[in-house]
Design an enzyme around this catalytic site. Structure first.
Site: not given
Ligand code: GUN
Length: 723
Positions: A108, A143
């Site tokens: 992420d 995002d």
């Molecule tokens: N982890 C939990 N929700 C989100 C999200 O909306 N975007 C991102 N990039 N990671 C997340």
């Protein structure tokens, strides 16, 4: 997947040309089993990506691979980027070495940290470049998180900003697979807009973002609405990941709505404060004398013994328990997809929790009529703020229903009123109502009061009255069905209490069904067949006629014609013309085994187990020659038109595939050039070349949208080539 002791072999990279591709290997409506091709293995979906905090590795990633066979995990690149020690090892040795994990690693980007802490210091391109530099398999762009308390215009801006950041993120990622998150808060039309715009860009996976607070507040109806609005507008050839969703209770419903990947830290976070995940909710170890499920990790301990452990050991043990339960529920869901029972599993699970039940009831009580309102009506509702017209859920619901199949083996297992709202039942009803064609102008006879097989009870009676000007129906728990389809599933095979069949005639439902068949202002003559004693005379009396001769042929012919209309989408006249010149080979029990045309060729056979039809090559040639509309040139539009009576759907394949298909090989995705818009998974199709010449008979595995977007996997299973 087997759990085991000892090391497991490292994964083999996918073929270079397949990297980033996703294929479907089995489906049940919109639920799918798939394979995601990556440099660190081909990941089977649906699956869970456990969250690994690189600073606190409660269960070692290596153990996840070796013991549990976990093929993919997720960690946070922003956390690695922020911690100098982690960063330098990741940059020099790569993220797989940092975590000591050989499978697929998704990272992420720091968006969630910006939601929790307000901001992050990293740039849009910088974080993608960093993920590339440390060698992740699937990276995530930065995002903009959309919270449920944001107004419509704030959410719209966040969706547009995410779209704007996509282009530089994709250029930085180059060949690395990239997550394109779908935002949109609780506004269905913004979820749809986000899904449409992100589908146009070159992402490999689409996570659904901004759902953590929705799940924390247990607003599962909102989650279902977000899912329906998003999935029905996303390109189907990309896997969908549920960001932050790891509670096993939610898996069946979300998988039934098309989720492919889940990630969660829940297994550790819950374990830390002594909570156990189960498929029916969360339970506290503090009040427990016995385990709710005995999993391998706790089989040698009682809850009391675990309570006495020090915090660290307890957390590790309960994390293992939570992970094992989570993996087990995913296995159960995957098997349900293979068995065609995922909706039923979601339905059963929905009774476990009031919020989940509410979500399920919203889904099944026909959302098509509901207005696309924001999911919570705050004082400044979206419509007031924007003045925009609200649409309806119709198209989204249609997306769910029109991909459904009638399970071939086993009957419909009754589950209360939910049974009749199952999407595959709705799909079967749609085909029945739009394709069956009435041929009589007179009254309607509705037989009621008993269970199938009806032919054993009234077959002879129908032989005696099918030439009269009455349309004959049978009342089933699912609705009335023409007698000609008396052995067709799902109507002919509902497992449930006998009162469902014996109950009184439901006049209101019958009238509403008749309207759907296009039969209005017809008198309904109910005939109770619970007692067949002297039935024939009773019926003659009701109809005011004397005894009639048996006409077995007329009855059997109508059955085949009705099936050709409903199962092959044929127009009545064409089916009747074929049948006028045909003869039958009968079984010893008096059922049709084969239909033989006037040239002596076997054209079609009824399938006795579920009432379907099997088409032969000669039959396919006959149906092919009846087509009155041009060869399809595209994959149709999303707006559905009435295609009933146009015959079996045609699927046009590339000339490269032609010789293989003719020999009976399956049609692979990427070789389909066009199809009729009524092509549906599990329905028989005719495979043709661009000139419309018949190549093979097949069973579609896909919807038109899938045929137009997938690049890997089986598109149409070929039953027989037509030389
Ligand atoms: N982890 C939990 N929700 C989100 C999200 O909306 N975007 C991102 N990039 N990671 C997340």
């Amino acid at each position: 997947m087997k759990w085991r002791t000892g090391a497991r072999e490292d994964p083999k990279p996918c073929r270079e040309k397949d990297q980033g591709k996703f294929e479907i290997t089995a489906r049940d409506g919109q639920a799918r089993l798939g394979k995601l091709h990556t440099k660190h293995g081909i990941v089977q979906t649906p699956c869970l990506l456990p969250v690994i905090n690189p600073n606190i590795r409660t269960i070692e990633p290596r153990e996840m691979w070796d013991k549990y066979g976990i093929q993919a995990l997720i960690t946070n690149s922003y956390v690695i980027w922020k911690h100098e020690k982690l960063k330098s090892v990741a940059l020099s040795d790569g993220v797989h070495s940092l975590l000591d994990y050989p499978g697929m690693i998704m990272t992420d980007s720091g968006t969630f940290q910006s939601y929790v802490y307000g901001d992050v210091e990293v740039g849009v391109e910088e974080i993608v470049q960093f993920q590339k530099d440390i060698g992740v398999d699937v990276a995530t762009m930065l995002d903009v998180f959309t919270r449920p308390d944001m107004t419509y215009s704030q959410v719209k801006e966040a969706v547009n900003e995410t779209v704007k950041r996509s282009t530089p993120s994709i250029s930085t990622a180059q060949e690395m697979m990239l997550n394109g998150p779908i935002q949109g808060g609780i506004f269905p039309e913004l979820r749809a807009m986000s899904a449409k715009k992100m589908s146009e860009l070159n992402f490999s996976v689409h996570p659904i973002g901004g759902i953590v607070p929705v799940m924390e507040q247990q607003k599962y109806t909102n989650l279902a609405k977000i899912m329906l609005a998003t999935k029905s507008n996303l390109s189907p050839n990309r896997p969908v990941h549920m960001f932050g969703c790891g509670h096993p209770m939610l898996f069946p419903m979300l998988i039934a709505l098309g989720a492919d990947l889940f990630d969660s830290a829940a297994y550790v976070l819950f374990a830390r404060d002594g909570r156990l995940l189960t498929p029916w909710g969360t339970e506290k170890i503090s009040e427990m004398e016995e385990w709710p499920i005995i999993m391998p990790s706790v089989s040698n301990h009682t809850p009391a013994e675990v309570r006495k452990m020090n915090k660290e050991d307890r957390t590790i043990l309960l994390s293992r328990f939570n992970l094992e339960v989570t993996l087990q529920e995913l296995s159960r869901c995957r098997q349900a997809v293979r068995d065609g029972t995922i909706w039923r599993l979601a339905e059963r699970r929905s009774h476990q929790h009031p919020a989940l039940r509410e979500a399920f009831l919203w889904l099944t009580t026909n959302p098509s009529k509901a207005i696309l309102e924001p999911l919570i009506l705050d004082e400044i509702s979206a419509s007031k703020e924007t003045g925009e017209e609200k649409g309806r859920w119709e198209e989204n619901w249609d997306w769910l229903v029109s991909a459904q199949q009638t399970p071939r083996n086993g009957g419909e297992s009754w589950g209360g009123n939910d049974t009749f709202n199952r999407p595959h039942i709705q799909m079967a009803m749609r085909n029945l109502h739009s394709r069956w064609q009435s041929q009589k102008r007179g009254d309607v006879i509705v037989f009621h009061g008993t269970t199938p097989p009806w032919r054993d009870k009234i077959g002879e009676l129908v032989d005696r009255i099918s030439n009269l000007d009455y349309e004959l129906f049978i009342q089933t728990p699912i609705g009335i069905v023409p007698y000609g389809l008396e052995d067709l599933n799902p109507w002919a095979h509902v497992e449930g209490p006998s009162w469902m069949w014996n109950g009184a005639l439901d006049h209101i439902k019958i009238q509403s069904d008749l309207e759907k068949f296009g039969l209005v202002n017809r008198r309904v003559i109910p005939i109770d067949i619970s007692d067949t004693e002297d039935l024939h005379n009773r019926v003659f009396e009701i109809l005011g006629i004397g005894p009639t001769e048996r006409d077995i042929e007329a009855n059997k012919t109508r059955q085949i014609i009705d099936k050709m209309c409903v199962l092959y989408n044929m127009n009545y006249r064409d089916a009747a013309d074929i049948m006028a010149d045909s003869t039958y080979v009968m079984s010893r029990t008096g059922r049709i085994r084969n239909v033989i045309n006037s040239n002596g060729a076997h054209i079609v056979s009824p399938r006795l187990a579920e009432g379907g039809l099997s088409l032969t090559v000669e039959g396919a040639k006959m149906l092919h020659s009846l087509r009155k509309i041009p060869v399809p040139k595209s994959f149709g539009t999303k707006k559905k038109s009435d295609c009933s009576g146009n015959g079996l759907a045609w699927v046009v394949v590339d000339s490269d595939a032609e010789p293989f298909v003719k020999q009976g090989r399956n049609v692979m995705h990427g070789f389909v050039l066009a199809c009729d818009e009524w092509t549906r998974p599990d329905e028989t199709v005719l495979i043709v070349n661009q000139s419309g010449e018949l190549l093979a008979i097949g069973r579609s595995q896909s919807t038109p949208e899938e045929l137009s977007t997938f690049k890997k996997g089986i598109a149409i299973k070929v039953r027989e080539g037509c030389p």
